[in-house]
Design a protein around this motif. Structure first.
Motif, PDB file in Angstrom:
ATOM      1  N   MET A   1      55.347  37.160  46.445  1.00 31.56           N
ATOM      2  CA  MET A   1      55.767  36.141  45.501  1.00 31.56           C
ATOM      3  C   MET A   1      54.596  35.712  44.643  1.00 31.56           C
ATOM      4  N   THR A   2      54.853  35.439  43.380  1.00 35.57           N
ATOM      5  CA  THR A   2      53.853  34.825  42.515  1.00 35.57           C
ATOM      6  C   THR A   2      53.779  33.348  42.846  1.00 35.57           C
ATOM      7  N   ALA A   3      52.576  32.875  43.116  1.00 34.15           N
ATOM      8  CA  ALA A   3      52.417  31.498  43.579  1.00 34.15           C
ATOM      9  C   ALA A   3      51.785  30.614  42.517  1.00 34.15           C
ATOM     10  N   THR A   4      52.016  30.951  41.248  1.00 32.82           N
ATOM     11  CA  THR A   4      51.472  30.155  40.155  1.00 32.82           C
ATOM     12  C   THR A   4      51.889  28.698  40.301  1.00 32.82           C
ATOM     13  N   GLY A   5      50.906  27.818  40.212  1.00 29.41           N
ATOM     14  CA  GLY A   5      51.200  26.393  40.318  1.00 29.41           C
ATOM     15  C   GLY A   5      51.028  25.818  41.700  1.00 29.41           C
ATOM     16  N   ARG A 180      47.264  32.513  44.390  1.00 30.50           N
ATOM     17  CA  ARG A 180      47.724  33.293  43.244  1.00 30.50           C
ATOM     18  C   ARG A 180      48.878  34.234  43.599  1.00 30.50           C
ATOM     19  N   SER A 181      48.914  34.752  44.814  1.00 31.52           N
ATOM     20  CA  SER A 181      50.040  35.593  45.228  1.00 31.52           C
ATOM     21  C   SER A 181      50.070  35.675  46.743  1.00 31.52           C
ATOM     22  N   ALA A 244      50.516  42.596  45.225  1.00 36.35           N
ATOM     23  CA  ALA A 244      49.827  41.303  45.269  1.00 36.35           C
ATOM     24  C   ALA A 244      48.919  41.125  44.051  1.00 36.35           C
ATOM     25  N   LEU A 245      48.258  42.199  43.646  1.00 32.50           N
ATOM     26  CA  LEU A 245      47.395  42.128  42.466  1.00 32.50           C
ATOM     27  C   LEU A 245      48.218  41.887  41.201  1.00 32.50           C
ATOM     28  N   ARG A 246      49.360  42.584  41.090  1.00 36.52           N
ATOM     29  CA  ARG A 246      50.225  42.370  39.916  1.00 36.52           C
ATOM     30  C   ARG A 246      50.734  40.938  39.863  1.00 36.52           C
ATOM     31  N   SER A 247      51.144  40.418  41.015  1.00 32.05           N
ATOM     32  CA  SER A 247      51.648  39.048  41.052  1.00 32.05           C
ATOM     33  C   SER A 247      50.573  38.053  40.649  1.00 32.05           C
ATOM     34  N   ALA A 248      49.327  38.354  41.025  1.00 34.12           N
ATOM     35  CA  ALA A 248      48.216  37.459  40.684  1.00 34.12           C
ATOM     36  C   ALA A 248      47.721  37.674  39.261  1.00 34.12           C
ATOM     37  N   GLY A 249      48.119  38.801  38.634  1.00 36.70           N
ATOM     38  CA  GLY A 249      47.696  39.083  37.265  1.00 36.70           C
ATOM     39  C   GLY A 249      46.263  39.541  37.154  1.00 36.70           C
ATOM     40  N   ILE A 250      45.752  40.235  38.201  1.00 37.24           N
ATOM     41  CA  ILE A 250      44.370  40.706  38.174  1.00 37.24           C
ATOM     42  C   ILE A 250      44.327  42.178  38.566  1.00 37.24           C
ATOM     43  N   GLU A 251      43.122  42.774  38.514  1.00 37.34           N
ATOM     44  CA  GLU A 251      42.909  44.166  38.880  1.00 37.34           C
ATOM     45  C   GLU A 251      41.992  44.253  40.097  1.00 37.34           C
ATOM     46  N   THR A 252      41.876  45.452  40.649  1.00 37.01           N
ATOM     47  CA  THR A 252      41.056  45.632  41.852  1.00 37.01           C
ATOM     48  C   THR A 252      39.608  45.206  41.612  1.00 37.01           C
ATOM     49  N   SER A 330      47.501  38.613  50.320  1.00 42.20           N
ATOM     50  CA  SER A 330      47.460  37.426  49.489  1.00 42.20           C
ATOM     51  C   SER A 330      46.216  37.431  48.621  1.00 42.20           C
ATOM     52  N   VAL A 331      46.322  36.894  47.421  1.00 42.46           N
ATOM     53  CA  VAL A 331      45.194  36.707  46.523  1.00 42.46           C
ATOM     54  C   VAL A 331      44.990  35.212  46.308  1.00 42.46           C
ATOM     55  N   VAL A 332      43.763  34.767  46.489  1.00 43.49           N
ATOM     56  CA  VAL A 332      43.401  33.370  46.253  1.00 43.49           C
ATOM     57  C   VAL A 332      42.235  33.333  45.267  1.00 43.49           C
ATOM     58  N   GLN A 333      42.047  32.185  44.660  1.00 42.58           N
ATOM     59  CA  GLN A 333      40.963  32.019  43.701  1.00 42.58           C
ATOM     60  C   GLN A 333      40.268  30.701  43.927  1.00 42.58           C
ATOM     61  N   ALA A 334      38.927  30.742  43.933  1.00 41.46           N
ATOM     62  CA  ALA A 334      38.154  29.505  44.027  1.00 41.46           C
ATOM     63  C   ALA A 334      38.266  28.751  42.702  1.00 41.46           C
ATOM     64  N   PRO A 335      38.510  27.455  42.731  1.00 46.44           N
ATOM     65  CA  PRO A 335      38.600  26.693  41.474  1.00 46.44           C
ATOM     66  C   PRO A 335      37.330  26.818  40.651  1.00 46.44           C
ATOM     67  N   ALA A 336      37.494  26.871  39.356  1.00 44.78           N
ATOM     68  CA  ALA A 336      36.318  26.903  38.462  1.00 44.78           C
ATOM     69  C   ALA A 336      35.664  25.543  38.472  1.00 44.78           C
ATOM     70  N   GLU A 337      34.385  25.529  38.213  1.00 47.27           N
ATOM     71  CA  GLU A 337      33.650  24.249  38.152  1.00 47.27           C
ATOM     72  C   GLU A 337      34.074  23.440  36.947  1.00 47.27           C
TER      73      GLU A 337
END
Length: 337
Positions: A1-5, A180-181, A244-252, A330-337
């Protein structure tokens, strides 16, 4: 699942203060090398897993700043005995954590339990627009006589632990990690791995104590199902990672850190890392741990540890699997500063 938001507002891993090695003569030097850890975390006898989960839940609620009254759903996951034979530990964890009206849900899916519990919480928030936050907990205590943390399983040695995560909406309060996903893939033909050819029983621990997963795994290998799983499982895992990468909108190339199941060194180095490297390539950092397997807590424990490896804005990937057979990515992202 795309977890945007959706974002992890806070996450915690509770480990007992005591570690123990195997008894003299219980595990040979070659097996210790294969397992990859020499000591495991052992909870005291006077604490049950749901009580451990409450410790983690109270800690993560305080850290997140989310009030118990704002938790609309609590999903509690576990792999092993929770202290009573017929009851709902999720309701206990909720009540003891101050959550009176939030919906308690139990999830039992072995080492994938934490990942599935987080996905259910994410789907709950997606489907319930007026809900602001959900709480996910796990707890396991792998104790005798029913379980031998060193010898019950071929592929893992088990530590006691509890984990907790508050999941909420991005931008509402501080964010620990952006989710992110969160994708899963199953192959139910592998369910024989956990039961072998034993007969069904009418009572808990009806096959004797301690639980012997090695016997079932031997049947799994000798039946040819294990070879089939390896042959077909790697492409299935690659497809899952791609999804998972497609759902997050990123590449390897965007992945900075990868967290793997807390299985034996042989499983991690000989199976998971080569399979992931074949698809992801590059030189991502791998999250290394010394706890052994945490049962249902593996995935959420890895959320805690992968965050510490990420710089602001960087992406991490979590891979989890369980007998049955289900993979999670799952793909996660650290918040930007």
């Amino acid at each position: 699942m795309t977890a945007t938001g959706l974002s992890i507002k806070a996450a915690t891993l509770w480990l007992p203060p005591t570690k123990q090695g195997p008894a003299d003569g219980e595990v040979g030097a070659a097996d210790l090398e294969r397992i990859g850890v020499e000591e495991l975390y052992v909870a005291p006898d006077d604490i049950a897993p749901p009580q451990m989960a409450v410790f983690a839940a109270k800690t993560v609620l305080e850290t997140s700043g989310v009030a118990p009254s704002d938790i609309s759903c609590l999903v509690h996951s576990f792999s092993y005995h929770q202290g009573f034979d017929m009851w709902s530990p999720a309701h206990y964890v909720a009540f003891q954590s101050g959550i009176i009206e939030g919906l308690p849900v139990n999830v039992q899916q072995l080492c994938n339990g934490g990942g599935l519990a987080l996905q259910l919480a994410a789907k709950w928030l997606t489907a319930t627009p007026d809900a602001s936050a959900a709480l996910v907990t796990t707890a396991d205590r792998f104790c005798a006589p029913g379980f031998d943390r060193w010898a019950t399983d071929d592929d893992a040695a088990y530590s006691d632990s509890a984990t907790a995560v508050v999941l909420g909406r991005t931008g509402e309060g501080d964010d620990f990690l952006h989710l992110r996903s969160l994708e899963m893939a199953s192959d139910t033909e592998g369910e024989i791995q956990m039961r072998g050819n034993d007969e069904f029983t009418s009572v808990p621990l009806g096959h004797g104590t301690p639980i012997d997963l090695r016997r079932a795994n031997k049947v799994f290998r000798e039946s040819g199902a294990a070879a089939r799983m390896v042959k077909l499982g790697v492409p299935k895992l690659h497809e899952l990672v791609a999804r998972a990468l497609r759902s997050a909108g990123i590449e390897t190339k965007d992945i900075s850190s990868i967290a793997l199941p807390r299985l034996t060194r042989t499983m991690r180095e000989g199976m998971f890392k080569p399979a992931i490297a074949e698809y992801v390539g590059g030189n991502p950092r791998y999250v290394e741990t010394d706890t052994g397997c945490l049962g249902a807590g593996d995935f959420l424990g890895n959320l805690v540890d992968i965050e510490a490896t990420l710089n602001p804005g960087e992406y991490g990937m979590l891979i989890q699997g369980t007998g049955g057979y289900t993979f999670t990515c799952s793909v996660v992202q650290a918040p930007a500063e």
